[in-house]
Write a protein that holds these residues in place. Structure first.
Motif, PDB file in Angstrom:
ATOM      1  N   ARG A 162      -7.743  -0.115  -4.396  1.00  0.00           N
ATOM      2  CA  ARG A 162      -7.373  -0.820  -3.109  1.00  0.00           C
ATOM      3  C   ARG A 162      -5.982  -1.327  -2.816  1.00  0.00           C
ATOM      4  O   ARG A 162      -5.309  -1.587  -3.954  1.00  0.00           O
ATOM      5  CB  ARG A 162      -8.391  -2.073  -3.027  1.00  0.00           C
ATOM      6  N   TYR A 182      -9.324   6.147  -7.796  1.00  0.00           N
ATOM      7  CA  TYR A 182      -9.530   5.108  -6.590  1.00  0.00           C
ATOM      8  C   TYR A 182      -8.733   3.690  -6.853  1.00  0.00           C
ATOM      9  O   TYR A 182      -8.514   3.382  -7.896  1.00  0.00           O
ATOM     10  CB  TYR A 182     -11.221   4.965  -6.288  1.00  0.00           C
ATOM     11  N   GLY A 212      -6.810  -4.773   1.192  1.00  0.00           N
ATOM     12  CA  GLY A 212      -7.842  -4.012   1.043  1.00  0.00           C
ATOM     13  C   GLY A 212      -8.111  -2.371   1.579  1.00  0.00           C
ATOM     14  O   GLY A 212      -9.046  -2.013   1.794  1.00  0.00           O
ATOM     15  N   GLU A 213      -6.673  -1.921   1.798  1.00  0.00           N
ATOM     16  CA  GLU A 213      -6.979  -0.493   2.024  1.00  0.00           C
ATOM     17  C   GLU A 213      -7.419   0.447   0.993  1.00  0.00           C
ATOM     18  O   GLU A 213      -7.156   0.115  -0.350  1.00  0.00           O
ATOM     19  CB  GLU A 213      -5.336  -0.055   2.195  1.00  0.00           C
ATOM     20  N   LYS A 214      -8.227   1.533   1.530  1.00  0.00           N
ATOM     21  CA  LYS A 214      -8.979   2.258   0.381  1.00  0.00           C
ATOM     22  C   LYS A 214      -8.093   3.329  -0.023  1.00  0.00           C
ATOM     23  O   LYS A 214      -7.496   4.007   0.830  1.00  0.00           O
ATOM     24  CB  LYS A 214     -10.186   2.427   1.302  1.00  0.00           C
ATOM     25  N   TRP A 215      -7.903   3.518  -1.418  1.00  0.00           N
ATOM     26  CA  TRP A 215      -7.562   4.818  -1.668  1.00  0.00           C
ATOM     27  C   TRP A 215      -8.610   5.693  -2.592  1.00  0.00           C
ATOM     28  O   TRP A 215      -9.111   5.228  -3.612  1.00  0.00           O
ATOM     29  CB  TRP A 215      -6.467   4.435  -2.862  1.00  0.00           C
ATOM     30  N   GLN A 216      -8.368   6.907  -2.323  1.00  0.00           N
ATOM     31  CA  GLN A 216      -9.415   7.848  -2.946  1.00  0.00           C
ATOM     32  C   GLN A 216      -8.863   9.013  -3.101  1.00  0.00           C
ATOM     33  O   GLN A 216      -8.064   9.681  -2.234  1.00  0.00           O
ATOM     34  CB  GLN A 216     -10.636   8.206  -1.958  1.00  0.00           C
ATOM     35  N   ASP A 258       0.774  -1.289  -0.032  1.00  0.00           N
ATOM     36  CA  ASP A 258      -0.034  -0.056   0.091  1.00  0.00           C
ATOM     37  C   ASP A 258       0.865   1.408  -0.129  1.00  0.00           C
ATOM     38  O   ASP A 258       1.860   1.184   0.876  1.00  0.00           O
ATOM     39  CB  ASP A 258      -0.854   0.098   1.248  1.00  0.00           C
TER      40      ASP A 258
END
Length: 294
Positions: A209, A207, A213-217, A182
């Protein structure tokens, strides 16, 4: 100053036409037709020329991204193209037809690859350290490595790193450090460790992942990412490239952010849009960028 970058002539790539939310491209000997949401004008070429495409991508019903390729006889699912520039940069790329319309290469990034190659060669460090984040199939990684850098290539998708490794081997290079990580977690750790780099390359998606499962926006994370990048740059010897492809994400946003985070770079920053010319001389916008160097 607002700048515009475009690809210089390249024997193994051409944007043949664009329009009706599509683009028609030649990669090596094969012609592909695929969606392009910013090509809102009419095509310059007649429909007969588009029908000659060796592979055509159609979106799946109800999906804005996934779909399927229709292949004509003799069209492979994978092939290799060459890339050579007068400054000595020579690479090879393995292309493939993905279910997300992509082929493993963004040709509009050619001016940034040349910038990375030439800036790496100018570094005062004997073995410049370069970090490529959201590195995909590694064209920018290989440009830095071909110029003699110690390169760390980071992407959250293991299969994409394998693809990048194939490109490295096809280009007769070696020695890249591959990370499936990540990006935000990694740069935070690097800042804590006091790491410094002579080159930083950022090409974050709108966007995504991380591997766990880390979220990137993009709009939520970009400000912090640039602040961390500022701390990772060697203060005396560095280059920096950030590229964004997100509809509606103006270069003015990058202008505001980079003026605040890199205040001493205003006089040397290049900032604006990247585009491709098609055969009808329309300019197809394909992202915003900011870059600078000591």
């Amino acid at each position: 100053m607002y700048d515009f970058l475009t690809t210089s002539p390249w024997p193994d790539y051409a944007l043949l036409d664009s329009g009706n939310f599509q683009k028609l491209e030649r990669f090596g000997q094969y012609v592909l037709a695929r969606p392009e949401p910013q090509a809102i004008w009419d095509p310059a070429l007649p429909p007969a020329d588009w029908h000659k495409a060796d592979a055509t991508f159609a979106r799946a019903p109800g999906s804005t991204e996934k779909g399927q390729w229709s292949l004509k006889k003799g069209m492979p699912e994978q092939w290799v193209i060459g890339y050579e520039r007068p400054d000595g940069l020579r690479l090879k790329f393995r292309l493939g037809l993905s279910s997300f319309k992509h082929v493993g290469l963004f040709p509009e990034q050619d001016p940034n690859w040349q910038f990375i190659y030439n800036q790496t060669r100018k570094r005062r460090a004997t073995l410049p350290r370069v970090l490529n984040l959201f590195a995909y199939t590694g064209a920018a990684t290989l440009a830095a490595r071909a110029a003699g850098a110690d390169v760390t290539h980071l992407d959250s998708v293991k299969q994409v790193n394998f693809w990048a490794r194939d490109n490295m081997e096809a280009s007769q290079l070696d020695g890249v450090r591959w990370l499936v990580e990540d990006a935000m977690k990694y740069v935070r750790r690097e800042v804590k460790r006091g790491s410094k780099y002579q080159g930083l390359i950022l090409d974050p998606p709108a966007y995504g992942r991380g591997p766990n499962g880390e979220k990137w926006q993009l709009e939520d994370e970009l400000n912090e990412l640039l602040k961390l990048s500022q701390q990772l740059l060697d203060p005396e010897d560095h280059f920096f490239v950030v590229n964004l492809y997100s509809l509606g994400f103006s270069a003015l946003i990058l202008d505001n952010l980079t003026q605040a985070i890199f205040p001493g770079k205003k006089a040397v920053r290049e900032l604006g849009e990247i585009y491709l010319h098609d055969a009808g001389q329309r300019k197809l916008p394909l992202g915003t960028f900011c870059r600078f160097a000591t």
